[in-house]
Design a protein around this motif. Structure first.
Motif, PDB file in Angstrom:
ATOM      1  N   LYS A   3      19.324  67.708  -6.959  1.00  0.00           N
ATOM      2  CA  LYS A   3      20.083  68.885  -6.506  1.00  0.00           C
ATOM      3  C   LYS A   3      19.215  70.136  -6.388  1.00  0.00           C
ATOM      4  CE  LYS A   3      24.595  67.366  -8.025  1.00  0.00           C
ATOM      5  NZ  LYS A   3      25.718  67.547  -8.968  1.00  0.00           N
ATOM      6  N   PHE A   6      17.308  69.952  -3.251  1.00  0.00           N
ATOM      7  CA  PHE A   6      18.232  70.168  -2.138  1.00  0.00           C
ATOM      8  C   PHE A   6      18.557  71.659  -1.973  1.00  0.00           C
ATOM      9  CE2 PHE A   6      22.619  71.090  -0.965  1.00  0.00           C
ATOM     10  CZ  PHE A   6      22.665  70.554   0.298  1.00  0.00           C
TER      11      PHE A   6
ATOM     12  N   GLU B  78      31.449  73.870   0.365  1.00  0.00           N
ATOM     13  CA  GLU B  78      30.999  72.695  -0.387  1.00  0.00           C
ATOM     14  C   GLU B  78      30.268  73.127  -1.656  1.00  0.00           C
ATOM     15  OE1 GLU B  78      31.864  69.807   0.103  1.00  0.00           O
ATOM     16  OE2 GLU B  78      32.325  69.546   2.212  1.00  0.00           O
ATOM     17  N   GLY B  85      31.395  64.817  -4.663  1.00  0.00           N
ATOM     18  CA  GLY B  85      30.857  64.377  -3.377  1.00  0.00           C
ATOM     19  C   GLY B  85      30.278  65.499  -2.539  1.00  0.00           C
ATOM     20  N   TRP B  86      30.266  66.739  -3.085  1.00  0.00           N
ATOM     21  CA  TRP B  86      29.812  67.892  -2.293  1.00  0.00           C
ATOM     22  C   TRP B  86      28.355  67.745  -1.857  1.00  0.00           C
ATOM     23  CZ3 TRP B  86      25.652  71.010  -3.354  1.00  0.00           C
ATOM     24  CH2 TRP B  86      25.115  70.929  -4.640  1.00  0.00           C
ATOM     25  N   PHE B  87      27.577  67.157  -2.746  1.00  0.00           N
ATOM     26  CA  PHE B  87      26.141  67.056  -2.491  1.00  0.00           C
ATOM     27  C   PHE B  87      25.882  66.209  -1.240  1.00  0.00           C
ATOM     28  CE2 PHE B  87      21.989  65.034  -3.810  1.00  0.00           C
ATOM     29  CZ  PHE B  87      21.231  66.171  -3.574  1.00  0.00           C
ATOM     30  N   GLN B  88      26.543  65.063  -1.159  1.00  0.00           N
ATOM     31  CA  GLN B  88      26.356  64.174  -0.013  1.00  0.00           C
ATOM     32  C   GLN B  88      26.889  64.812   1.263  1.00  0.00           C
ATOM     33  OE1 GLN B  88      24.495  61.450  -0.470  1.00  0.00           O
ATOM     34  NE2 GLN B  88      24.467  61.453   1.762  1.00  0.00           N
ATOM     35  N   ARG B  89      28.045  65.485   1.152  1.00  0.00           N
ATOM     36  CA  ARG B  89      28.633  66.117   2.347  1.00  0.00           C
ATOM     37  C   ARG B  89      27.733  67.250   2.847  1.00  0.00           C
ATOM     38  NH1 ARG B  89      33.335  65.425  -0.639  1.00  0.00           N
ATOM     39  NH2 ARG B  89      33.283  67.589  -1.368  1.00  0.00           N
ATOM     40  N   LEU B  91      24.566  67.469   2.488  1.00  0.00           N
ATOM     41  CA  LEU B  91      23.389  66.850   3.125  1.00  0.00           C
ATOM     42  C   LEU B  91      23.713  66.423   4.563  1.00  0.00           C
ATOM     43  CD1 LEU B  91      21.586  64.469   0.589  1.00  0.00           C
ATOM     44  CD2 LEU B  91      20.516  66.177   2.038  1.00  0.00           C
ATOM     45  N   THR B  92      24.891  65.823   4.721  1.00  0.00           N
ATOM     46  CA  THR B  92      25.323  65.368   6.049  1.00  0.00           C
ATOM     47  C   THR B  92      25.511  66.549   6.995  1.00  0.00           C
ATOM     48  OG1 THR B  92      26.486  63.588   4.926  1.00  0.00           O
ATOM     49  CG2 THR B  92      27.034  63.933   7.232  1.00  0.00           C
TER      50      THR B  92
END
Lengths: 78, 196
Positions: A3, A6, B78, B85-89, B91-92
């Motif tokens: 994270k 990111f 997000e 699931g915020w991290f994956q969304r 990223l998308t």
């Protein structure tokens, strides 16, 4: 991807979206994120998103206002 | 035991902490009616633009600015809400953000080029007033960006506050943008000596 990585990438992406921000200034700002906690980075990003919104709106406002000025100029000359 | 209820004004809700602040003054003048020729040219340009990498979303937005704001706000939400699931969304969302950023930048540049072409057709005596007008508009834009950075600075603490202090230290470069100004157009016109 973790994270923290990111979030730092997100900061960089937002800075890249500010047209006109020079490379040196961007690097100086990115250095400041090096020791930030996840909480700090989240706080930073939330505010950067707000600024990005205002920035892009200001870019649109100025091109629209320029068009408006020229159109008015033409109309007043007719 | 009586429970104390916290008073809340009509303008405050528990969700307010994650909302954007009110628009920051000063506001730029509203655009006037568009020259039909420029409007047609713009529509033609915009008609070719894809606002999204998802075909089903084409036509969803009135203009690229709205499309870009939506994905910016979505990314904000997000991260601010931090739901599972915020991290994956988030990223998308990056790819979509990238696509819409290109579209919005192209749209701004196209509009600016149209204004520059319009400007290049002005009589010499009109140019001085137009340059003055543009300088005022640029100053308003810089004020708006500076105000946004100042607000961010005030809303944060510690290292985050230092970040915004550094960002605010470069207002000219930050707010300059990539668009060509009428000053450049005039200088080019002088060089080519087409109208002088």
């Amino acid at each position: 991807m973790d994270k923290i990585k990111f979030l730092k990438e997100e900061v960089e992406l937002v800075l890249d979206s500010f047209e006109g921000l020079n490379k040196d200034k961007k690097e100086e700002l990115m250095i400041q994120t090096e020791n930030m906690t996840e909480e700090n980075l989240l706080e930073l990003l939330k505010n950067l998103y707000r600024i990005r919104r205002d920035f892009i709106q200001a870019e649109y406002d100025i091109v629209n206002a320029k068009d408006g000025y020229l159109t008015n100029l033409n109309t007043s000359n007719e | 035991m009586k429970l104390k209820q916290k008073k809340m004004t009509t303008h405050q809700t528990p969700e307010d902490k994650n909302q954007y602040p009110e628009p920051i003054a000063p506001k730029l003048p509203e655009s006037l009616a568009m020259d039909p020729k420029i409007q047609t040219e713009r529509d033609n340009i915009q008609g070719k633009v894809l606002y999204s990498s998802k075909p089903e979303e084409e036509g969803k937005f009135a203009n690229p600015l709205e499309a870009y704001k939506e994905i910016n706000d979505q990314q904000f939400a997000e991260i601010a809400e931090g739901k599972p699931g915020w991290f994956q969304r988030a990223l998308t969302n990056r790819e979509l953000l990238k696509a819409r950023k290109k579209t919005v930048t192209d749209d701004i540049l196209n509009k600016n080029e149209a204004a520059n072409r319009h400007f290049s057709l002005l009589h010499d005596k009109q140019i001085k007033d137009a340059l003055k007008q543009e300088t005022e508009l640029e100053a308003l834009k810089k004020e708006k960006i500076k105000a946004a950075v100042k607000t961010a600075h005030a809303k944060t603490t510690g290292k985050v506050q230092n970040f915004f202090a550094a960002l605010g230290g470069a207002p000219a470069a930050f707010a300059a943008g990539a668009i060509n100004t009428w000053q450049n157009v005039r200088d080019e016109r002088k060089k080519t000596n087409l109208h002088n």
